[in-house]
Design a protein around this motif. Structure first.
Motif, PDB file in Angstrom:
ATOM      1  N   ALA A   1       0.831  -1.209   0.000  1.00 20.97           N
ATOM      2  CA  ALA A   1       0.000   0.000   0.000  1.00 20.97           C
ATOM      3  C   ALA A   1       0.867   1.262   0.000  1.00 20.97           C
ATOM      4  N   CYS A   2       1.973   1.236   0.751  1.00 26.28           N
ATOM      5  CA  CYS A   2       2.873   2.397   0.780  1.00 26.28           C
ATOM      6  C   CYS A   2       3.491   2.647  -0.591  1.00 26.28           C
ATOM      7  N   HIS A   3       3.962   1.596  -1.245  1.00 26.14           N
ATOM      8  CA  HIS A   3       4.547   1.767  -2.584  1.00 26.14           C
ATOM      9  C   HIS A   3       3.505   2.270  -3.573  1.00 26.14           C
ATOM     10  N   LEU A   4       2.262   1.811  -3.449  1.00 22.88           N
ATOM     11  CA  LEU A   4       1.204   2.292  -4.340  1.00 22.88           C
ATOM     12  C   LEU A   4       0.939   3.775  -4.124  1.00 22.88           C
ATOM     13  N   GLU A   5       0.918   4.205  -2.860  1.00 22.34           N
ATOM     14  CA  GLU A   5       0.707   5.623  -2.581  1.00 22.34           C
ATOM     15  C   GLU A   5       1.852   6.465  -3.136  1.00 22.34           C
ATOM     16  N   LEU A   6       3.068   5.967  -2.985  1.00 24.50           N
ATOM     17  CA  LEU A   6       4.220   6.694  -3.526  1.00 24.50           C
ATOM     18  C   LEU A   6       4.134   6.802  -5.046  1.00 24.50           C
ATOM     19  N   ALA A   7       3.758   5.699  -5.690  1.00 28.28           N
ATOM     20  CA  ALA A   7       3.666   5.696  -7.160  1.00 28.28           C
ATOM     21  C   ALA A   7       2.549   6.618  -7.638  1.00 28.28           C
ATOM     22  N   ASP A   8       1.406   6.569  -6.967  1.00 26.66           N
ATOM     23  CA  ASP A   8       0.283   7.425  -7.371  1.00 26.66           C
ATOM     24  C   ASP A   8       0.610   8.899  -7.209  1.00 26.66           C
ATOM     25  N   ALA A   9       1.451   9.221  -6.222  1.00 28.50           N
ATOM     26  CA  ALA A   9       1.782  10.618  -5.951  1.00 28.50           C
ATOM     27  C   ALA A   9       2.805  11.182  -6.931  1.00 28.50           C
ATOM     28  N   MET A  10       3.524  10.301  -7.631  1.00 28.82           N
ATOM     29  CA  MET A  10       4.529  10.760  -8.593  1.00 28.82           C
ATOM     30  C   MET A  10       3.855  11.280  -9.862  1.00 28.82           C
ATOM     31  N   SER A  11       4.535  12.147 -10.561  1.00 24.35           N
ATOM     32  CA  SER A  11       4.045  12.657 -11.842  1.00 24.35           C
ATOM     33  C   SER A  11       4.905  12.116 -12.968  1.00 24.35           C
ATOM     34  N   GLY A  12       4.384  12.170 -14.177  1.00 21.89           N
ATOM     35  CA  GLY A  12       5.134  11.709 -15.338  1.00 21.89           C
ATOM     36  C   GLY A  12       5.097  10.201 -15.490  1.00 21.89           C
ATOM     37  N   TYR A  13       5.914   9.704 -16.428  1.00 20.19           N
ATOM     38  CA  TYR A  13       5.908   8.277 -16.761  1.00 20.19           C
ATOM     39  C   TYR A  13       7.292   7.657 -16.617  1.00 20.19           C
ATOM     40  N   GLY A  14       8.095   8.214 -15.708  1.00 23.40           N
ATOM     41  CA  GLY A  14       9.469   7.750 -15.570  1.00 23.40           C
ATOM     42  C   GLY A  14       9.578   6.353 -14.966  1.00 23.40           C
ATOM     43  N   GLU A  15      10.782   5.784 -15.092  1.00 18.35           N
ATOM     44  CA  GLU A  15      11.035   4.433 -14.585  1.00 18.35           C
ATOM     45  C   GLU A  15      10.936   4.362 -13.068  1.00 18.35           C
ATOM     46  N   GLU A  16      11.191   5.478 -12.379  1.00 23.89           N
ATOM     47  CA  GLU A  16      11.072   5.465 -10.920  1.00 23.89           C
ATOM     48  C   GLU A  16       9.636   5.160 -10.507  1.00 23.89           C
ATOM     49  N   ARG A  17       8.689   5.742 -11.254  1.00 25.47           N
ATOM     50  CA  ARG A  17       7.280   5.484 -10.938  1.00 25.47           C
ATOM     51  C   ARG A  17       6.906   4.045 -11.286  1.00 25.47           C
ATOM     52  N   VAL A  18       7.383   3.570 -12.425  1.00 26.78           N
ATOM     53  CA  VAL A  18       7.146   2.171 -12.802  1.00 26.78           C
ATOM     54  C   VAL A  18       7.711   1.238 -11.737  1.00 26.78           C
ATOM     55  N   HIS A  19       8.915   1.572 -11.263  1.00 31.79           N
ATOM     56  CA  HIS A  19       9.567   0.727 -10.254  1.00 31.79           C
ATOM     57  C   HIS A  19       8.740   0.689  -8.970  1.00 31.79           C
ATOM     58  N   ALA A  20       8.158   1.825  -8.580  1.00 34.88           N
ATOM     59  CA  ALA A  20       7.337   1.856  -7.362  1.00 34.88           C
ATOM     60  C   ALA A  20       6.127   0.940  -7.506  1.00 34.88           C
ATOM     61  N   TYR A  21       5.477   0.968  -8.661  1.00 34.71           N
ATOM     62  CA  TYR A  21       4.347   0.068  -8.895  1.00 34.71           C
ATOM     63  C   TYR A  21       4.804  -1.395  -8.873  1.00 34.71           C
ATOM     64  N   LYS A  22       5.967  -1.661  -9.467  1.00 33.25           N
ATOM     65  CA  LYS A  22       6.464  -3.044  -9.488  1.00 33.25           C
ATOM     66  C   LYS A  22       6.802  -3.518  -8.083  1.00 33.25           C
ATOM     67  N   ARG A  23       7.377  -2.645  -7.256  1.00 35.81           N
ATOM     68  CA  ARG A  23       7.666  -3.029  -5.874  1.00 35.81           C
ATOM     69  C   ARG A  23       6.367  -3.379  -5.143  1.00 35.81           C
ATOM     70  N   ALA A  24       5.337  -2.593  -5.410  1.00 37.30           N
ATOM     71  CA  ALA A  24       4.035  -2.880  -4.803  1.00 37.30           C
ATOM     72  C   ALA A  24       3.517  -4.235  -5.260  1.00 37.30           C
ATOM     73  N   SER A  25       3.710  -4.530  -6.541  1.00 43.56           N
ATOM     74  CA  SER A  25       3.198  -5.805  -7.070  1.00 43.56           C
ATOM     75  C   SER A  25       3.935  -6.991  -6.476  1.00 43.56           C
ATOM     76  N   TYR A  26       5.241  -6.845  -6.202  1.00 40.23           N
ATOM     77  CA  TYR A  26       5.998  -7.953  -5.609  1.00 40.23           C
ATOM     78  C   TYR A  26       5.428  -8.306  -4.230  1.00 40.23           C
ATOM     79  N   ASP A  27       5.213  -7.269  -3.390  1.00 45.70           N
ATOM     80  CA  ASP A  27       4.692  -7.525  -2.052  1.00 45.70           C
ATOM     81  C   ASP A  27       3.257  -8.044  -2.093  1.00 45.70           C
ATOM     82  N   ALA A  28       2.428  -7.444  -2.954  1.00 49.66           N
ATOM     83  CA  ALA A  28       1.031  -7.879  -3.046  1.00 49.66           C
ATOM     84  C   ALA A  28       0.941  -9.304  -3.572  1.00 49.66           C
ATOM     85  N   GLU A  29       1.840  -9.667  -4.472  1.00 49.93           N
ATOM     86  CA  GLU A  29       1.830 -11.033  -5.006  1.00 49.93           C
ATOM     87  C   GLU A  29       2.216 -12.040  -3.914  1.00 49.93           C
ATOM     88  N   ASP A  30       3.215 -11.700  -3.120  1.00 49.22           N
ATOM     89  CA  ASP A  30       3.594 -12.577  -2.005  1.00 49.22           C
ATOM     90  C   ASP A  30       2.438 -12.706  -1.010  1.00 49.22           C
TER      91      ASP A  30
END
Length: 589
Positions: A346-375
């Motif tokens: 949930a924290c990584h999702l909030e961080l990703a949603d708060a970012m602007s643009g389409y950079g890899e940092e934002r993609v990475h935040a969503y991916k980090r969220a997906s790793y934890d949610a998948e586990d």
């Protein structure tokens, strides 16, 4: 102290509590606190200690009183289940005797009432069903409480931790009717009782009770008490079930980061409490060393605090609790690990949603969220699924593909990629969005009517439609081949289901049963895991559940899923030859 007074009154308060003291105008908050405190005083009474011979006599009298009940024959199986939930032995019976003045007749009547209550509220369910009911109840998201199982506490006492700044009394009472909240509270108390029973059975001796920890950090004490005062009749009605049906669970209560007003409330409450009851309560402006020692050190305290997420907080507490930014909480009990993974996602999702643009940092935040949610989703399967984990997994997957789809569109518009490559990337995105929709639909099935999930599902379906218009239809819309059972070998047993996903294929083989399952959670796979298989045997596991990281999307993937069989590194090693021969034509479609 304010939070503990509320919840202790809520957990064990008798139905009728009075505090006949008048206060000056402007101090109605103190009256509200005193009402809660008086309830705590009544609820904490367990002063009737017996010696061994008196205890044995009282227990024998209770048994006779129970047997004299008119409907005891129908209640006795529920009594056995109740005793098991509490840890077995005499712990359950003694709790009713101690909290009822050691009156066997009165205790028998209370027990009979509790057994009927347990039947009516689904508290006789097995552990998996109970925890699923707790986690998927609509009120769970408004309940900032979490458990630390006794297996992670040195003396075996389970811990219930609450972050009171997130407990919105008025909003919660407005969102649900009393009966619904009573049902949820009953489920929550039963969870504490099951953890206590599990710990007692594991240690071979009754565990003394639970540690209840109430964190007042960032709590607006005045607003909190004002809400309690305004709604105290409903609060007392809802939480009176604690003293009535879950007596004597508490061992020690800690109030952390207590506001100054807590001392005033405590002075009002203490005179109503016995010395024994007062000894159960510890109020501290911070974290008392006694609690840190009881939990096993400062790291254990931080892990406990991280069990309940705080809006907008960083991921650092969860990284520390899980063993680092890439830690997965190895060795932690599922009851602790699941909320930690869910909260970090949930924290990584909030961080990703708060970012602007389409950079890899934002993609990475969503991916980090997906790793934890998948586990978390994998862990929750043995409990029947977890809507939070599935929702966050679907949401994170959607976030990644939404960003990447925009990047592809932008790159194609600027001439940085050709049409063929753009189409290939859109097809990859379409497949992942299909997976996101699958997770979101599963979450919505577990929490019907949840607006947040349905809104995110609508967003995913809009992206899916946009990709389809650009030539990338979802794999779920692709035609699937028809199964041809007549082509199977004679020894293959085929049972058609409602869809290809629910078709069953079996091959009877004399496979020996295993002695004990290992610690990898294989019991969650069902009966199939009980049988021995190895790569050098002429047969493999005949059924294996779909893995969260390799989603089955078509019949050929269904066939290939046999490759996940224990002891089988290739299709040929994992599936009997007759079944492979029949299935390979499907796999080539």
């Amino acid at each position: 102290m304010l939070g503990v007074l509320l919840r202790r009154s809520l957990i064990r308060a008798p139905a009728h509590v009075s505090f006949p003291v008048r206060h000056r105008r402007g101090h109605s908050w103190l009256a509200a606190a005193a009402v809660a405190g008086a309830a705590l005083a009544s609820a904490s009474q367990c002063d009737s200690e017996l010696d061994d011979s008196e205890e044995a006599t009282a227990l024998a009298a209770l048994v006779q009183s129970l047997r004299r009940l008119a409907d005891w024959a129908s209640l006795e199986p529920a009594w056995r289940q109740f005793r098991h939930a509490r840890g077995g032995g005499d712990a359950c019976a003694l709790a009713y005797l101690r909290t009822g003045g050691n009156d066997p007749e009165a205790a028998a009547v209370r027990i009979a009432d509790t057994l009927s209550f347990r039947q009516a509220n689904g508290l006789v369910a097995d552990d998996a069903e109970l925890w699923r009911a707790v986690e998927e109840h609509p009120a769970r998201d408004r309940w900032p409480f979490a458990y630390l199982p006794g297996s992670e506490v040195p003396d075996g006492s389970p811990v219930c931790y609450a972050r009171l700044s997130q407990l919105q009394v008025a909003a919660t009472l407005a969102a649900f009717d009393e009966e619904e909240l009573m049902h949820f509270v009953a489920l929550w108390f039963e969870g504490a009782q099951r953890l206590l029973g599990d710990s007692s059975r594991r240690r071979g001796d009754p565990v003394r009770g639970t540690y209840d920890v109430y964190d007042c950090a960032d709590l607006s004490a005045w607003s909190f008490l004002s809400e309690v005062r305004a709604h105290r009749p409903a609060i007392k009605r809802i939480f009176a079930i604690g003293s009535e049906h879950f007596p004597d669970l508490l061992y020690k209560c800690y109030v952390l980061n207590a506001p100054t007003v807590a001392a005033l409330v405590w002075r009002c409450v203490a005179p109503f409490m016995s010395e024994q009851a007062q000894a159960k309560v510890c109020i501290s402006r911070g974290v008392p060393p006694e609690l840190a020692e009881a939990l096993g050190g400062e790291a254990a305290v931080r892990r406990m605090v991280a069990l309940v997420s705080e809006e907008g907080e960083g991921v650092e507490p969860y990284d520390e609790a899980l063993g680092g930014p890439n830690g997965r909480g190895d060795g932690l009990n599922i009851g602790t690990l699941l909320p930690l993974l869910n909260n970090r996602a949930a924290c990584h999702l909030e961080l990703a949603d708060a970012m602007s643009g389409y950079g890899e940092e934002r993609v990475h935040a969503y991916k980090r969220a997906s790793y934890d949610a998948e586990d978390a989703a994998k862990l929750s399967r043995m409990m029947g699924g977890n809507a939070k984990a599935l929702f966050r997994l679907g949401r994170a997957t959607l976030g990644v593909q939404s960003l990447r789809s925009r990047l592809v569109d932008a790159a194609e518009a600027r001439g940085q990629t050709d049409a063929a490559e753009a189409l290939r990337l859109r097809k990859v995105a379409a497949k992942e969005v299909d997976v996101s929709i699958m997770h979101l639909k599963s979450a919505l099935q577990l929490q019907e009517g949840n607006r947040s999930i349905s809104d995110k599902l609508d967003e995913a379906e809009r992206l899916q439609a946009a990709l389809e218009r650009r030539g990338a239809p979802p794999p779920s819309k692709a035609p699937t081949p028809v199964v041809r059972p007549e082509k199977f070998a004679a020894s293959v047993v085929f049972t058609p289901g409602d869809s290809w996903m629910s078709n069953k294929v079996a091959l009877p083989l004399p496979v020996p049963k295993r002695g004990e399952l290992d610690a990898r959670g294989e019991e969650a796979y069902g009966e199939d895991a009980q049988y021995s298989v190895a790569a050098d045997q002429p047969h493999g596991a005949l059924s294996t559940p779909a893995q969260a990281d390799t989603h089955i999307q078509s019949p050929d993937e269904f066939v290939m899923s046999f490759d996940f069989a224990r002891g089988g590194n290739s299709l040929g090693e994992g599936i009997p030859g007759a079944l492979v021969a029949a299935a390979m034509p499907m796999a080539r479609v």
